[in-house]
Scaffold this motif. Structure first.
Motif, mmCIF file in Angstrom:
data_model
loop_
_atom_site.group_PDB
_atom_site.id
_atom_site.type_symbol
_atom_site.label_atom_id
_atom_site.label_comp_id
_atom_site.label_asym_id
_atom_site.label_seq_id
_atom_site.Cartn_x
_atom_site.Cartn_y
_atom_site.Cartn_z
ATOM 1 N N ILE A 29 0.890 -1.089 -0.080
ATOM 2 C CA ILE A 29 -0.060 -0.155 0.035
ATOM 3 C C ILE A 29 0.927 1.343 -0.008
ATOM 4 O O ILE A 29 0.703 2.403 -0.658
ATOM 5 N N ALA A 30 1.977 1.280 0.996
ATOM 6 C CA ALA A 30 2.852 2.343 0.709
ATOM 7 C C ALA A 30 3.486 2.718 -0.464
ATOM 8 O O ALA A 30 3.497 3.848 -1.112
ATOM 9 N N ARG A 31 3.689 1.612 -1.231
ATOM 10 C CA ARG A 31 4.523 1.605 -2.463
ATOM 11 C C ARG A 31 3.489 2.445 -3.752
ATOM 12 O O ARG A 31 4.063 3.210 -4.230
ATOM 13 N N ARG A 32 2.320 1.817 -3.486
ATOM 14 C CA ARG A 32 1.304 2.448 -4.579
ATOM 15 C C ARG A 32 0.878 3.789 -4.294
ATOM 16 O O ARG A 32 0.510 4.355 -5.093
ATOM 17 N N VAL A 33 0.825 4.205 -2.988
ATOM 18 C CA VAL A 33 0.541 5.747 -2.480
ATOM 19 C C VAL A 33 1.822 6.661 -2.862
ATOM 20 O O VAL A 33 1.613 7.587 -3.652
ATOM 21 N N SER A 34 2.776 5.881 -2.819
ATOM 22 C CA SER A 34 4.322 6.537 -3.424
ATOM 23 C C SER A 34 4.045 6.830 -4.983
ATOM 24 O O SER A 34 4.712 7.896 -5.238
ATOM 25 N N ASP A 35 3.579 6.042 -5.401
ATOM 26 C CA ASP A 35 3.518 5.965 -7.004
ATOM 27 C C ASP A 35 2.425 6.343 -7.572
ATOM 28 O O ASP A 35 2.023 6.674 -8.670
#
Length: 294
Positions: free
Chosen positions: A132-138
């Motif tokens: 989830i953190a990676r997809r919010v970052s992207d």
């Protein structure tokens, strides 16, 4: 204005897919039209936003700098279009949630969010904290709801609500009648645990400090319901959020266990947003509904 929104959409799609053909397909454009739009954007300002390596497009330093600004601008434009077409400021939302939150809390918030005259749509992705953190970052998700602590300089981490993990077993387990568990009990038990990378596993390991190398972890599973079923089948004991155990405790299919007082399993749920993400009225409404949960 020298650029068009379409050029900016192509730029973001190319940044996401790192391939102009796939970027064009995502925007229902021909490859040549997408290539031309990206080339015109760069030529108009005499800049290069990507390093070209064969057919792969890799954002360069300038592209990485401008990507969040473009994302924010298009998000505001999309909200304005939504307001024009539906006469509302609360629009569609892409939400990511970790498994405990997604399976036990977020669906109720979705129902409230979508229950309005304009019926704004919500897409919900359920995965572990790191995903989830990676997809919010992207910029692939508008907002994330996570149960793990996070260190990411590009993300804003906002406290939401308190939670705690509870150790539990089946009613037939030998530990079920014990008033309190010693560290020796924890070490001698067989465990069914969440997978590494999840917020629940992070809190579990913090609570088990000093014992981790000695623990007998039989299974590591991604889904809370699978862990509960395995514990009900007496394959071992588990440790999950009280949010997902309350019904089972009421039914008596699982029973809570109490560890020593120095074993702390309290934690916090968080909202995460990209620091340069435009905070729309929809995001504000979603956060308000989450905070109003009982």
């Amino acid at each position: 204005m020298k650029y068009t929104f379409r050029q900016l959409e192509v730029f973001l799609a190319a940044a996401h897919f790192q391939n102009i053909t796939r970027a064009a397909e995502s925007l229902a454009m021909s490859q040549s039209a997408a290539s031309s739009a990206l080339k015109e954007l760069e030529n108009q300002f005499d800049i290069k936003l990507f390093d070209r390596v064969g057919k792969r497009l890799q954002l360069n330093e300038l592209g990485r700098l401008y990507r969040p600004k473009v994302e924010s601008l298009l998000a505001q434009a999309g909200e304005l279009e939504q307001a024009f077409s539906q006469h509302t400021e609360v629009g569609a939302l892409k939400v990511g949630a970790t498994l405990t939150i997604g399976n036990y809390l977020a669906v109720g918030v979705m129902a409230q969010y979508m229950n309005s005259p304009t019926q704004p749509r919500v897409s919900l992705e359920v995965a572990n904290t790191s995903t989830i953190a990676r997809r919010v970052s992207d910029f692939e998700l508008d907002i994330g709801l996570i149960e793990g602590e996070l260190q990411a300089p590009e993300l804003e981490v906002i406290p939401w609500r308190n939670d705690e993990l509870v150790i539990f077993c089946s009613p037939d387990h030998p530990l079920a009648e014990k008033r309190g568990l010693t560290d020796e009990d924890l070490v001698s038990a067989t465990w069914i645990a969440r997978e590494p990378g999840s917020g629940t596993r992070q809190t579990f390991e913090r609570g088990m400090h000093g014992l981790l190398p000695k623990l007998n972890i039989l299974l590591e599973l991604e889904h809370t319901e699978a862990i509960k079923r395995a514990v009900e089948a007496n394959l071992g004991i588990g440790c999950l959020s009280k949010v997902c155990l309350e019904d089972a405790f009421r039914r008596g299919s699982l029973v809570p266990l109490q560890a020593a007082a120095h074993r702390r399993f309290d934690r916090q749920f968080y909202f995460i947003l990209h620091k340069q993400k435009y905070k729309s009225a929809g995001i504000d409404r979603w956060m308000e509904l989450c905070r109003n949960l009982g």
